[in-house]
Design a protein around this motif. Structure first.
Motif, PDB file in Angstrom:
ATOM      1  N   VAL A  18       0.864  -1.182   0.000  1.00 29.27           N
ATOM      2  CA  VAL A  18       0.000   0.000   0.000  1.00 29.27           C
ATOM      3  C   VAL A  18       0.902   1.235   0.000  1.00 29.27           C
ATOM      4  N   THR A  19       0.891   1.953  -1.112  1.00 29.34           N
ATOM      5  CA  THR A  19       1.728   3.140  -1.253  1.00 29.34           C
ATOM      6  C   THR A  19       0.842   4.379  -1.393  1.00 29.34           C
ATOM      7  N   VAL A  20       1.459   5.537  -1.384  1.00 28.66           N
ATOM      8  CA  VAL A  20       0.716   6.789  -1.552  1.00 28.66           C
ATOM      9  C   VAL A  20      -0.064   6.764  -2.863  1.00 28.66           C
ATOM     10  N   SER A  21       0.546   6.286  -3.924  1.00 26.01           N
ATOM     11  CA  SER A  21      -0.124   6.273  -5.224  1.00 26.01           C
ATOM     12  C   SER A  21      -1.265   5.246  -5.285  1.00 26.01           C
ATOM     13  N   SER A  22      -1.280   4.265  -4.390  1.00 25.42           N
ATOM     14  CA  SER A  22      -2.347   3.261  -4.379  1.00 25.42           C
ATOM     15  C   SER A  22      -3.711   3.878  -4.128  1.00 25.42           C
ATOM     16  N   TRP A  23      -3.743   4.981  -3.378  1.00 21.02           N
ATOM     17  CA  TRP A  23      -5.014   5.588  -2.976  1.00 21.02           C
ATOM     18  C   TRP A  23      -5.638   6.423  -4.082  1.00 21.02           C
ATOM     19  N   ALA A  24      -4.854   6.860  -5.045  1.00 23.59           N
ATOM     20  CA  ALA A  24      -5.370   7.724  -6.112  1.00 23.59           C
ATOM     21  C   ALA A  24      -6.433   6.986  -6.921  1.00 23.59           C
ATOM     22  N   GLY A  25      -7.606   7.567  -7.008  1.00 25.69           N
ATOM     23  CA  GLY A  25      -8.692   6.973  -7.771  1.00 25.69           C
ATOM     24  C   GLY A  25      -9.361   5.788  -7.112  1.00 25.69           C
ATOM     25  N   CYS A  26      -9.034   5.543  -5.859  1.00 28.08           N
ATOM     26  CA  CYS A  26      -9.607   4.408  -5.133  1.00 28.08           C
ATOM     27  C   CYS A  26     -11.108   4.630  -4.926  1.00 28.08           C
ATOM     28  N   THR A  27     -11.901   3.606  -5.154  1.00 27.70           N
ATOM     29  CA  THR A  27     -13.344   3.711  -4.988  1.00 27.70           C
ATOM     30  C   THR A  27     -13.842   2.699  -3.962  1.00 27.70           C
ATOM     31  N   ASP A  28     -14.936   3.062  -3.307  1.00 27.59           N
ATOM     32  CA  ASP A  28     -15.548   2.199  -2.301  1.00 27.59           C
ATOM     33  C   ASP A  28     -17.057   2.360  -2.425  1.00 27.59           C
ATOM     34  N   PRO A  29     -17.772   1.334  -2.887  1.00 29.99           N
ATOM     35  CA  PRO A  29     -19.222   1.450  -3.033  1.00 29.99           C
ATOM     36  C   PRO A  29     -19.946   1.637  -1.697  1.00 29.99           C
ATOM     37  N   ASN A  30     -19.288   1.310  -0.591  1.00 33.21           N
ATOM     38  CA  ASN A  30     -19.895   1.444   0.733  1.00 33.21           C
ATOM     39  C   ASN A  30     -19.327   2.621   1.514  1.00 33.21           C
ATOM     40  N   ALA A  31     -18.720   3.564   0.808  1.00 32.93           N
ATOM     41  CA  ALA A  31     -18.090   4.710   1.474  1.00 32.93           C
ATOM     42  C   ALA A  31     -19.112   5.502   2.280  1.00 32.93           C
ATOM     43  N   LEU A  32     -18.632   6.074   3.370  1.00 32.25           N
ATOM     44  CA  LEU A  32     -19.452   6.958   4.197  1.00 32.25           C
ATOM     45  C   LEU A  32     -19.603   8.298   3.472  1.00 32.25           C
ATOM     46  N   PRO A  33     -20.543   9.157   3.906  1.00 38.71           N
ATOM     47  CA  PRO A  33     -20.863  10.346   3.109  1.00 38.71           C
ATOM     48  C   PRO A  33     -19.783  11.412   2.992  1.00 38.71           C
ATOM     49  N   TYR A  34     -18.893  11.558   3.965  1.00 38.83           N
ATOM     50  CA  TYR A  34     -17.908  12.642   3.896  1.00 38.83           C
ATOM     51  C   TYR A  34     -16.562  12.089   3.460  1.00 38.83           C
ATOM     52  N   ARG A  35     -15.999  12.691   2.383  1.00 38.22           N
ATOM     53  CA  ARG A  35     -14.711  12.251   1.844  1.00 38.22           C
ATOM     54  C   ARG A  35     -13.821  13.471   1.657  1.00 38.22           C
ATOM     55  N   PRO A  36     -12.870  13.685   2.562  1.00 37.27           N
ATOM     56  CA  PRO A  36     -12.042  14.892   2.468  1.00 37.27           C
ATOM     57  C   PRO A  36     -11.067  14.890   1.294  1.00 37.27           C
ATOM     58  N   ASP A  37     -10.725  13.727   0.788  1.00 33.48           N
ATOM     59  CA  ASP A  37      -9.801  13.611  -0.333  1.00 33.48           C
ATOM     60  C   ASP A  37     -10.630  13.407  -1.605  1.00 33.48           C
ATOM     61  N   PRO A  38     -10.708  14.408  -2.478  1.00 33.54           N
ATOM     62  CA  PRO A  38     -11.613  14.310  -3.635  1.00 33.54           C
ATOM     63  C   PRO A  38     -11.261  13.199  -4.627  1.00 33.54           C
ATOM     64  N   ASN A  39     -10.043  12.715  -4.618  1.00 38.29           N
ATOM     65  CA  ASN A  39      -9.621  11.682  -5.562  1.00 38.29           C
ATOM     66  C   ASN A  39      -9.531  10.308  -4.893  1.00 38.29           C
ATOM     67  N   ASN A  40     -10.156  10.177  -3.710  1.00 41.29           N
ATOM     68  CA  ASN A  40     -10.037   8.942  -2.957  1.00 41.29           C
ATOM     69  C   ASN A  40     -11.297   8.745  -2.120  1.00 41.29           C
ATOM     70  N   ALA A  41     -12.123   7.786  -2.508  1.00 40.28           N
ATOM     71  CA  ALA A  41     -13.336   7.478  -1.738  1.00 40.28           C
ATOM     72  C   ALA A  41     -13.098   6.340  -0.756  1.00 40.28           C
ATOM     73  N   CYS A  42     -11.884   5.841  -0.671  1.00 42.92           N
ATOM     74  CA  CYS A  42     -11.604   4.680   0.177  1.00 42.92           C
ATOM     75  C   CYS A  42     -11.349   5.031   1.639  1.00 42.92           C
ATOM     76  N   ILE A  43     -11.194   6.300   1.945  1.00 44.99           N
ATOM     77  CA  ILE A  43     -11.128   6.742   3.331  1.00 44.99           C
ATOM     78  C   ILE A  43     -12.261   7.748   3.474  1.00 44.99           C
ATOM     79  N   SER A  44     -13.296   7.349   4.213  1.00 46.88           N
ATOM     80  CA  SER A  44     -14.496   8.179   4.298  1.00 46.88           C
ATOM     81  C   SER A  44     -14.951   8.284   5.753  1.00 46.88           C
ATOM     82  N   PHE A  45     -15.805   9.274   5.994  1.00 46.01           N
ATOM     83  CA  PHE A  45     -16.215   9.593   7.358  1.00 46.01           C
ATOM     84  C   PHE A  45     -17.731   9.782   7.425  1.00 46.01           C
TER      85      PHE A  45
END
Length: 167
Positions: free
Chosen positions: A59-86
């Motif tokens: 898991v590298t910094v570039s791994s997160w770019a464009g990451c998607t999560d169909p079960n993501a929570l509503p708030y995503r501070p990183d616009p190019n990464n839905a895999c870390i959500s709040f």
């Protein structure tokens, strides 16, 4: 084909266990940064990425770019990464590790190019919940003398109580 199933799927399942441990650690560490404000989610997202990298060098910094999560929570501070959500109250974090393709050793014989593996974890911070022992703050506390049962290497269950962890 049987060797491919036994070896390749066994290897992928082992990496899946590592991935789940990584997701759990990242979510727990990130939750510790939360205070119920949107501003802290940026710090928590960085913490999640750092802990994921500490636990899995795939898991590298570039791994997160464009990451998607169909079960993501509503708030995503990183616009190019839905895999870390709040959550909307900024007290729950969900970490979905970027999917990794695990190589196959024998599966290529039957046309397999690799097996995709990922894991996710969710952690919630309860504001004001702190526990101290006579010696001071705890690293892993079992509240009110509850029974701790550890099954295998990836799950902890507490009967009739709760666990509080402090990184």
């Amino acid at each position: 084909a049987m060797v491919a199933i036994v070896v390749d799927i066994g290897y992928a399942k082992q990496y899946r266990r590592l991935s789940q441990n990584t997701a759990d650690a990242a979510a727990l560490a990130a939750a510790q940064d939360l205070d119920g404000t949107a501003a802290k989610t940026v710090t928590a997202a960085a913490t999640a990425k750092a802990w994921a990298a500490k636990n899995d060098d795939e898991v590298t910094v570039s791994s997160w770019a464009g990451c998607t999560d169909p079960n993501a929570l509503p708030y995503r501070p990183d616009p190019n990464n839905a895999c870390i959500s709040f959550s909307a109250n900024y007290l729950t974090v969900r970490v979905q590790l970027p999917p990794m393709t695990q190589p196959v050793f024998f599966g290529g014989v039957v046309g397999s190019k690799g097996l995709q593996v990922s894991a996710s974890a969710t952690a919630t911070k309860t504001p004001g919940a702190t526990t101290t022992t006579p010696a001071g703050p705890c690293g892993l506390c079992i509240i009110a003398g509850r029974t701790l049962q550890i099954a295998g290497s990836t799950s902890i269950s507490v009967t009739g109580g709760e666990i509080q962890a402090d990184r």
